[in-house]
Design an enzyme around this catalytic site. Structure first.
Site, short mmCIF file in Angstrom:
data_model
loop_
_atom_site.label_atom_id
_atom_site.label_comp_id
_atom_site.label_asym_id
_atom_site.label_seq_id
_atom_site.Cartn_x
_atom_site.Cartn_y
_atom_site.Cartn_z
CB CYS A 1 -0.96 -0.03 1.19
SG CYS A 1 -2.35 1.12 1.03
CG HIS B 1 -3.54 -3.97 2.78
ND1 HIS B 1 -2.70 -3.49 3.76
CD2 HIS B 1 -4.11 -2.88 2.20
CE1 HIS B 1 -2.77 -2.16 3.78
NE2 HIS B 1 -3.61 -1.77 2.85
CD GLU C 1 -1.44 -6.80 4.98
OE1 GLU C 1 -1.75 -5.67 5.39
OE2 GLU C 1 -0.89 -6.99 3.88
#
EC number: 6.3.4.2
Length: 623
Positions: A395, A522, A524
């Site tokens: 990001c 993102h 994750e």
């Protein structure tokens, strides 16, 4: 008489001033010191600036971190309605009242609020979270502490709910702390007895009591809790502190939780398949104990003082490290400390942070908002690019990498993001059309979006298994300015992933670099213990110099990489090669201005002018 303890809220700045004015009175009446209060003030004044991470679901809902833990452990996909809050319930009831659904009756907590909670749970329990089949079991976390006023409507709702769905469809597990005072070394059961008494006073009787403790509790303590809390000894489960969280499900299985729930809820589970189902999880838990080789990853962030700020990022790194058979060593670096201003005001902190960055195997630059620490992130990206150190940007990390590249390679020294400098002449990062200036709520690009891979070779695409598209979750308000993309690509920055309209840049890679990858999304959020996120796995493998072999094997780890049997011999060979390489490239660093060393070993000349550390360019000499 011993003094009673109290909690006092006061203006600490004024208090410190008063202490300086009247030191005699202060020293006579209190046992404290000014230095302690100043430290406390620094922590309190900065506490509100350290946010916890916001977890994002597929549908764009911003929810609590707990839902991220559920998704990771259960490998399911949750939705915004899986997060029930008081505000949502009250809003629902008020809307019903406004539309006349209550026929003019007085709206009360009981029955209207409690009925709304029960109806919400019944509806959401039917929503698929894995494939298209309806769930067989719905796990509901009744958060907070029993007795808290804000949680009482939910407690009352579930008191009614147990009779609504019948006993065979309702099982209550109560989690309680069993403290172990160091003075006596004896587990104390009074907190558990008190909380269970409070819970039963509210009309809920626990079927299972899960005791959290520092060390395992003995049979005597279990029997004591059983006698005073109206449950059988086999219904008291002790979950003590373990070396890894991945051992917790296995410990619960050993305590007979599966058998109890199977019988209590009449699930008719075939117990013969249980061992096979948990084998992968056992292997994962065992690996956390046996792995020996380490990999050091530096996280260059803005909120590193607060552990929860990067919870999902840390979990994703752990998943990837375990998959690569490495023990993760995390180093958090405050990006502000990498900036030139810190070098002038606090040189000691500046050099320490740069030293930690130089000694890491790989670098991760996570997301964030605001101007604070942005220049530090940009300098970290510059150092990773110049010194061939593996880097993953997420990001804001992607935006920092693009800005740095434009400044160094395109000569746009004033390149910036409009978030920091709205009037910049070279806006490499701009706000999206969905963003309404001055209105922050609900204006971000949130949730799962499709990323389309460009034609041509791409490390990231190979890590994902060579698909044409990939779906990942987003949370951002700014994006790369498309008009600068052709110039950036001419100088070696490749935009290998875009949105479906090819107007938003999603993934960047750097030509001629071992691993310089950044994503606007993102990754994750979709990482799982048994299915690590591909960009994170790529960072770990590149950091231990195993990425090339991994890709050549069709993105499969070799038995040698998954085993520690030959790790000592292999590490010695790698260390010898690394030492030879270091001797070949190591140079005595020139003395920067003011005679201050930059805290990084080695030096190399580059064509990009001043190095990221400031004053002296750096060659790591580490690998």
């Amino acid at each position: 008489m011993a003094p009673k303890k109290s909690t006092i809220v006061l203006n600490v700045e004024q208090f410190i001033h008063d202490i300086e004015e009247r030191p005699a009175i202060w020293n006579r009446n209190f046992h404290c010191n000014k230095a302690f209060l100043e430290q406390m003030w620094d922590e309190l004044s900065g506490a509100h600036k350290l946010p916890s991470e916001v977890y994002v679901l597929d549908d764009g809902a911003e929810v609590d971190l707990d839902l991220g833990n559920y998704e990771r452990f259960l490998d399911i996909t949750l939705h915004r309605d899986n997060n029930i809050t008081t505000g949502k319930i009250y809003k629902l009831v008020i809307e019903k009242e406004r539309t006349g659904e209550y026929l003019g009756k007085t709206v009360q907590v009981v029955p209207h609020i409690t009925d709304a909670i029960q109806e919400w749970v019944e509806r959401v329990a039917q929503t698929p979270v894995q494939g298209s089949s309806k769930p067989q079991v719905c796990v509901v976390e009744l958060g907070g502490t029993i007795g808290d006023i804000e949680g009482m409507p939910f407690v009352e709702a579930f008191r009614q709910f147990q009779f609504r769905v019948k006993r065979e469809n309702f099982c209550l597990a109560h989690v309680s702390l069993v403290p172990l005072p160091k003075a006596t070394g004896e587990p104390k059961t009074k907190p558990t007895q008190s909380s269970v008494r409070e819970l039963r006073g509210c009309g809920l009787s626990p079927d299972l009591i899960v005791c959290r403790s520092e060390k395992p509790i003995g049979l005597e303590v279990k029997e004591k809790i059983s006698n005073f809390c109206h449950v059988g000894p086999d219904q008291v489960i002790c979950i003590h502190d373990l070396s890894s969280i991945y051992h917790v499900p296995l410990l619960m299985e050993q305590n007979g939780v599966i058998e109890y729930l199977n019988e209590r809820l009449q699930l008719n589970i075939d117990m013969s398949k249980r061992t096979k189902c948990l084998q992968q999880w056992r292997d994962l838990a065992r690996r956390t104990e046996t792995v020996r080789r380490e990999v050091c990853i530096a996280v260059v962030g803005k909120y590193t003082k607060f552990a929860d700020s990067y919870a999902s990022v840390v979990k994703a790194l752990q998943h990837a490290a375990l998959a690569a058979n490495r023990k993760l060593e995390l180093v958090f670096i405050e990006s502000c400390q990498l900036e030139e201003e810190t070098q002038l005001t606090e040189p000691s902190k500046y050099h320490k942070e740069w030293q930690k960055l130089c000694e890491s195997d790989g670098i991760l630059v996570p997301g964030g908002f605001g101007s604070r620490g942005m220049e530090g992130k940009i300098r970290a990206c510059q150092w990773a690019r110049e010194n061939q150190r593996p880097l993953l940007g997420i990001c804001l990390g992607l935006q920092a990498a693009v800005i740095e590249f434009a400044r160094s390679k395109l000569g746009l020294k004033d390149a910036n993001t409009t978030e920091i400098d709205p009037n910049t002449a070279n806006a490499l990062v701009i706000d999206m059309p969905e963003h309404h200036t001055g209105q922050l709520g609900g204006t971000m690009r949130l949730g799962k979006r499709t990323t389309v891979f460009a034609e041509g070779p791409s490390i990231t695409r190979k890590l994902y298994g060579n698909p044409k598209t990939v779906e990942e979750r987003h949370r951002h308000r700014y994006e790369v300015n498309p008009k600068y993309v052709p110039r950036l690509e001419e100088h070696g920055m490749r935009f290998v992933g875009t949105d479906e309209d090819k107007t938003r840049m999603e993934i960047i890679e750097l030509s001629g670099h071992p691993y310089f990858v950044a994503t606007q999304y993102h990754p994750e959020y979709l990482s799982r213990p048994l299915k690590p996120s591909p960009p994170f796995l790529g960072l770990i493998l590149a950091s231990v110099d195993r990425l090339t072999q991994y890709i050549q094997r069709g993105c499969r780890l070799s038995p040698r990489q998954l085993s520690d049997a030959s790790s000592d011999e292999e590490d010695s060979v790698v260390g010898l090669v690394g030492a030879t390489k270091s001797l070949r490239i190591l140079k005595i660093p020139s003395t920067p201005k003011n005679g201050i060393s930059n805290g990084c070993n080695g030096s190399s000349s580059t064509s990009d002018g001043e190095g990221a550390c400031g004053g002296v360019d750096i060659t790591n000499g580490h690998k």
